[in-house]
Design an enzyme around this catalytic site. Structure first.
Site, PDB file in Angstrom:
ATOM      1  N   ASP A 117     -52.777 -24.000 -18.641  1.00  0.00           N
ATOM      2  CA  ASP A 117     -51.548 -23.223 -18.429  1.00  0.00           C
ATOM      3  C   ASP A 117     -51.580 -22.336 -17.193  1.00  0.00           C
ATOM      4  OD1 ASP A 117     -50.073 -24.052 -20.788  1.00  0.00           O
ATOM      5  OD2 ASP A 117     -51.639 -23.040 -21.929  1.00  0.00           O
ATOM      6  N   ASP A 177     -45.321 -30.256 -21.490  1.00  0.00           N
ATOM      7  CA  ASP A 177     -45.307 -28.949 -20.827  1.00  0.00           C
ATOM      8  C   ASP A 177     -46.182 -28.944 -19.569  1.00  0.00           C
ATOM      9  OD1 ASP A 177     -45.327 -29.227 -23.645  1.00  0.00           O
ATOM     10  OD2 ASP A 177     -45.494 -27.096 -23.990  1.00  0.00           O
TER      11      ASP A 177
END
Ligand code: GLY
Length: 396
Positions: A117, A177
């Site tokens: 991330d 994502d």
């Protein structure tokens, strides 16, 4: 789609007041100063609520409680990014000072390699500090470190960046994502960093384009790969309702991620994938009249299922960008849908009142329904992509 067009024609024939696209844009433009004033007030409340906490960052307001994350949490870039947007809109030096103060809280995580991330975390914070705050080499050095940490997760055999480390439950999970983290790799590659990051970003995006989608162009959340055989091991709905459902935020990440990859590379195949994802969303099943989706388009308890304002905010921002890359009539369709969602989000139904929701801006998002966390909550990434979309609408 045909049903919607028919309903619009019937309503028009019956003389119902259907605001035209231009009128809706005017209404949104009128509302934006009030939305940013509310966003300033809410950010001030949130900063006051965190007085005395010098390390963590705010994540969500769930069931009347504030949840925060340590710098390695995946959502930590969004609150600093929101502060950069407040500075971009208002030009006020106090928001620049606040954005700087909250951005540097991430510094200790710049070498973190345990998740993928880093793009969310460092490009939404430090990246916006370069874009809107006049920062240069100081922030660039941090972004270069974050990109290097992300690149350690590349697997040459699979041609993928590993999303999560959850052995033995998953072997090499890749989630939709992950597209969002490629923007930072592309930026570093273009700004004096390792050119290999551009190569691995494209290869990762290409592999998702080929393997992450169902035949109807909806997207799986998780594909788990077997690194030994190079084959798909399993599919997981994870944050979605069921493996053949359609998790609303996942659909949104797809439009945003592939649109961004088209911008960064000029490769038409990414534009084609972004359009397919956008078209799926525009004709999606079970879409409420205000166009804010349920947390999964196939949630079992529709119409009682919670909505996901965060998915709408991400989609609105992505569709505004995508509308600039396509011909008519798609351009107008994408832009009008984005405006519809932004009008809904800026209404009292979704916009928190002054002091409400612990200082977050939007109500009614869902973090992880299957895990029963952050349901009907206010979440920092909803606020971030909502304000980003409004700035994009204004051309800023
Ligand atoms: N990236 C995790 C989520 O969208 O919830």
């Amino acid at each position: 789609m045909k049903a919607t067009l028919l309903a619009l024609s019937l309503a028009a024939a019956a003389g119902a007041a259907l605001p035209c696209a231009a009128a809706k844009e005017d209404l949104l433009r009128e509302r934006i100063p009030g939305v940013f004033a509310r966003a300033e007030a809410q950010a001030s409340h949130l900063i006051d609520a965190m007085a005395g906490d010098t390390k963590r960052l705010p994540r969500s307001w769930t069931r009347g409680k504030l949840f925060c994350e340590d710098p390695t949490g995946w959502t930590t870039g969004f609150f600093p990014g929101t502060l950069w947007f407040l500075h971009a809109y208002t030009g006020k030096p106090e928001w620049k000072a606040a954005a700087e103060e909250w951005t540097v809280r991430l510094d200790s995580a710049r070498h973190y390699t345990k998740n993928h991330d880093m793009g969310f975390m460092f490009f939404c914070s430090y990246g916006n500090g370069i874009k809107y705050g006049g920062h240069g080499d100081d922030y660039k050095a941090v972004i270069f470190d974050a990109a290097a940490a992300l690149a350690t997760r590349w697997n040459e055999k699979l041609q993928l960046i590993r999303s999560w480390d959850w052995p033995p439950f998953m072997q090499f999970p890749v989630i939709i994502d992950s597209m969002m983290n490629l923007e930072m790799l592309e930026w570093v590659s273009k700004n004096g960093g390792d050119k290999n990051y551009d190569r691995i970003s494209r290869l990762h995006a290409d592999k998702l384009d080929r393997t992450q989608f169902r035949p109807d162009d909806s997207v799986y959340h998780v594909t788990d790969w077997n690194p030994r055989t190079g084959k798909i091991w399993a599919r997981y709905a994870w944050q979605g309702a069921c493996v053949n459902g359609a998790w609303a935020r996942g659909q949104a990440w797809s439009v945003y991620g592939f649109t961004m990859m088209f911008r960064e590379t000029g490769e038409k195949r990414y534009l084609e994938r972004a359009k397919k994802s956008a078209d799926w969303i525009l004709c999606a099943p079970n879409l409420p009249d205000d166009k804010i989706p349920y947390w999964d388009y196939y949630a079992h308890d529709i119409p009682a299922a919670p909505r996901d304002a965060s998915a709408a905010a991400i989609m609105a921002s992505a569709l505004l960008e995508l509308s600039g890359y396509v011909d008519e009539p798609a351009a107008s369709r994408y832009r009008e849908r984005a405006v519809d969602m932004l009008l809904a989000l800026s209404s009292d139904a979704y916009l928190a009142a002054d002091g409400e929701c612990g200082g977050f801006l939007l109500k009614h998002s869902v973090g992880n329904y299957p895990e029963d966390t952050e349901i009907d909550a206010s979440i920092n990434y909803a606020d971030y992509y909502f304000l980003e979309a409004l700035l994009r609408f204004l051309g800023k």
